[in-house]
Design an enzyme around this catalytic site. Structure first.
Site, short mmCIF file in Angstrom:
data_model
loop_
_atom_site.label_atom_id
_atom_site.label_comp_id
_atom_site.label_asym_id
_atom_site.label_seq_id
_atom_site.Cartn_x
_atom_site.Cartn_y
_atom_site.Cartn_z
N ARG A 122 -66.87 -29.76 45.99
CA ARG A 122 -66.70 -31.42 46.50
C ARG A 122 -66.91 -31.45 47.80
NH1 ARG A 122 -61.45 -34.33 44.27
NH2 ARG A 122 -60.66 -33.37 46.21
N ARG A 125 -46.11 -37.14 42.74
CA ARG A 125 -46.29 -35.72 43.20
C ARG A 125 -44.85 -35.04 43.55
NH1 ARG A 125 -51.62 -36.42 45.34
NH2 ARG A 125 -52.79 -34.61 45.85
N LYS A 174 -59.05 -35.62 38.29
CA LYS A 174 -58.30 -36.91 37.89
C LYS A 174 -59.22 -38.19 38.39
CE LYS A 174 -54.62 -35.77 40.53
NZ LYS A 174 -55.06 -34.25 41.11
N ARG A 184 -64.60 -35.08 53.02
CA ARG A 184 -62.75 -34.98 52.96
C ARG A 184 -62.43 -33.96 53.83
NH1 ARG A 184 -59.66 -36.35 47.54
NH2 ARG A 184 -58.34 -35.17 48.75
N ARG A 187 -53.05 -26.61 49.38
CA ARG A 187 -53.09 -27.74 48.39
C ARG A 187 -52.51 -27.25 47.00
NH1 ARG A 187 -58.43 -30.85 49.04
NH2 ARG A 187 -57.34 -32.36 47.83
P1 AMP Z 1 -55.41 -36.66 46.69
O1 AMP Z 1 -56.48 -37.51 47.05
O2 AMP Z 1 -54.63 -37.24 45.57
O3 AMP Z 1 -55.91 -35.22 46.54
O4 AMP Z 1 -54.43 -36.61 48.10
C1 AMP Z 1 -54.98 -36.24 49.28
C2 AMP Z 1 -53.98 -35.83 50.08
O5 AMP Z 1 -53.30 -37.32 50.29
C3 AMP Z 1 -52.93 -34.90 49.74
O6 AMP Z 1 -53.16 -33.60 49.67
C4 AMP Z 1 -51.37 -35.38 50.18
O7 AMP Z 1 -51.64 -35.08 51.74
C5 AMP Z 1 -51.70 -36.98 50.27
N1 AMP Z 1 -51.15 -37.81 49.06
C6 AMP Z 1 -51.85 -38.22 48.13
N2 AMP Z 1 -50.83 -38.95 47.15
C7 AMP Z 1 -49.62 -38.42 47.73
C8 AMP Z 1 -48.58 -38.47 47.03
N3 AMP Z 1 -48.31 -39.22 45.93
N4 AMP Z 1 -47.40 -38.12 47.64
C9 AMP Z 1 -47.47 -37.27 48.84
N5 AMP Z 1 -48.59 -37.19 49.54
C10 AMP Z 1 -49.86 -37.50 48.65
#
Ligand code: AMP
Length: 195
Positions: A128, A89, A14, A134, A146
Site C-alpha cells: 500500500r 483501539r 477495514k 502515507r 503498528r
Molecule cells: P489508521 O488509518 O486507522 O491505520 O490509523 C493511522 C494512525 O492514526 C494509527 O497508527 C494511529 O497513530 C492513529 N490512530 C487512528 N485511529 C486511532 C485511534 N482510534 N486511537 C489512537 N490512534 C489512532
C-alpha cells in the site's frame, strides 16, 4: 440503527470493506485515521501533534480520538447508522464509545473483526505504501511497530465486545467481494436475531 465496529489490524482491509458497507447499508463512515489525516492536511495544531505519533506507528491519546468521534456523532444525528473504522483501539475508547451512544439512545450492534496473520499484514502495508503516500506505510520498521501496537493495545478491545456477545471474527484473506458477502451475511444474521 445499525452501528458497526469494523475491527482488525492495520492492513486487514477495514478501509476497503468500509467503503462497500457504507454503500450497502447507507451508513456514515467514521475513520479516526482519516479524521486525523485531514487534521494533518489542514495543518491544525491537533494534526501536527498527532502526526508525530502516527509517523512512529504509535497511538494518539484516547481523549483526542474520543473528542473527534463525539463531534462527528453530534454532526450526524439523522444517520441510519455508523461504521467505526480504526476506532475504538483501546478499552477506554470502547467504554467511551458505549457511553456516547447511550446519549443518542443507541448502541453498537456488533463488531466484525477481520483476521489476517502478521506477515501478510506487513506485506500488504508495504505494498500500500507504494501508492498511498502515507508516511506510516513506507518502511518495514514502522509497519511492524503498528502491528505490534495493535497486538498489545488493541486486541483487548475484541474481548470487550466478546463479553457483550458482540464479536464476530471473519477471515480477512481471500477475494474482497467474498469477504464482503460473508460480512453482510453475518451482519444480517445479527440484525434478524435482534429484530
Ligand atoms: P489508521 O488509518 O486507522 O491505520 O490509523 C493511522 C494512525 O492514526 C494509527 O497508527 C494511529 O497513530 C492513529 N490512530 C487512528 N485511529 C486511532 C485511534 N482510534 N486511537 C489512537 N490512534 C489512532
Amino acid at each position: 440503527m445499525l452501528n458497526l465496529v469494523l475491527f482488525g489490524p492495520p492492513g486487514a482491509g477495514k478501509g476497503t470493506q468500509s467503503e462497500k458497507l457504507i454503500r450497502r447499508y447507507d451508513l456514515v463512515h467514521l475513520s479516526t485515521g482519516d479524521l486525523l489525516r485531514s487534521q494533518i492536511a489542514a495543518g491544525t495544531e491537533l494534526g501536527l501533534r498527532a502526526k508525530q505519533l502516527m509517523d512512529q506507528g504509535l497511538l494518539v491519546p484516547d481523549e483526542v480520538v474520543i473528542g473527534m468521534i463525539d463531534c462527528k456523532l453530534r454532526e450526524n444525528q439523522q444517520a441510519a447508522g455508523f461504521i467505526f473504522d480504526g476506532f475504538p483501539r483501546t478499552v477506554p475508547q470502547a467504554e467511551a464509545l458505549d457511553s456516547l451512544l447511550v446519549e443518542y439512545n443507541t448502541q453498537i450492534t456488533t463488531m466484525v473483526a477481520l483476521v489476517v496473520e502478521d506477515e501478510e499484514l506487513i506485506r500488504r502495508l508495504l505494498k500500500r505504501g507504494e501508492t498511498s503516500g502515507r508516511p506510516d506505510d513506507q518502511d518495514e520498521v514502522t509497519a511492524r511497530k503498528r502491528v505490534s501496537v495493535y497486538n498489545r493495545e488493541t486486541i483487548p478491545v475484541a474481548d470487550y465486545y466478546n463479553q457483550q456477545d458482540k464479536y464476530i471474527a471473519i477471515d480477512g484473506i481471500g477475494e474482497i467481494d467474498m469477504i464482503f458477502e460473508t460480512i453482510c451475511q453475518q451482519i444480517e444474521a445479527v440484525a434478524t436475531k435482534k429484530a
